[in-house]
Scaffold this motif. Sequence first.
Motif, PDB file in Angstrom:
ATOM      1  N   ILE A   1     -10.703   3.242  -0.042  1.00 37.67           N
ATOM      2  CA  ILE A   1      -9.580   2.401   0.367  1.00 37.67           C
ATOM      3  C   ILE A   1      -9.720   1.061  -0.352  1.00 37.67           C
TER       4      ILE A   1
ATOM      5  N   ILE B   1     -17.421   0.542   6.186  1.00 34.58           N
ATOM      6  CA  ILE B   1     -16.308  -0.420   6.252  1.00 34.58           C
ATOM      7  C   ILE B   1     -16.819  -1.813   6.623  1.00 34.58           C
TER       8      ILE B   1
ATOM      9  N   VAL C   1     -14.394   1.671   2.471  1.00 39.05           N
ATOM     10  CA  VAL C   1     -13.342   0.649   2.507  1.00 39.05           C
ATOM     11  C   VAL C   1     -13.895  -0.583   1.791  1.00 39.05           C
TER      12      VAL C   1
END
Length: 213
Positions: free
Chosen positions: A87, A175, A152
């Motif tokens: 991401i 993340i 991420v």
Amino acid sequence: MKDTPKHQGLRNQLAKLLEQKGITDKNVLDAIRKIPRHLFLNSSFEDFAYQDKAFPIAAGQTISQPYTVAFQSQLLDVKKEHKILEIGTGSGYQTAVLCTMGAKVYTIERQNELFKITSLLLPKLGIRPKHISFGDGYKGLPQYAPFDSIIVTAGAPFIPPALMAQLKIGGKLVIPLGEEHQIMTMLVRKNESQFEKHEFGEFRFVPLLEDKN
């Protein structure tokens, strides 16, 4: 787009520095040694490309510090053929590291300007993610799920439920969580409904943008 023996020497020095900072995954260090980071930066930063620093790129974003890229990659414990959702394609440098480690990378970028630049740059460098798309990272890529791991590369105020749902059982989601400063967080999916959470200290990232439309 030149890559010279001098650049290679600087990459070797960078890999040594990352090792001293605690990066032990040989595959991560090998990828750092191989990838011409200077080609992912504006040419005015070329002389500084192999310092362990973040730099500005297009659309008000940054290319992450090499240590951060290496740290996140090491947490993922990448195996060959692993299916990874990224991401925040950004400059494409993290994408390149994961591809060089043998992963099948599906990557998504929210900034159209960056998406256009990076989707042209990666193939020129011989780096071919399985899929690169322009879209909302909070939604992930459900059509390609489940993933062995998800990374991420921007600071998120919370863990998007869509990403948790797209993770394989046994898979890892890495993340950076938080608004001003982020705590590097790893979720390991234990079964359909349970996740184990681990935290790895403070980092700084640009914010993960959500499509409000």
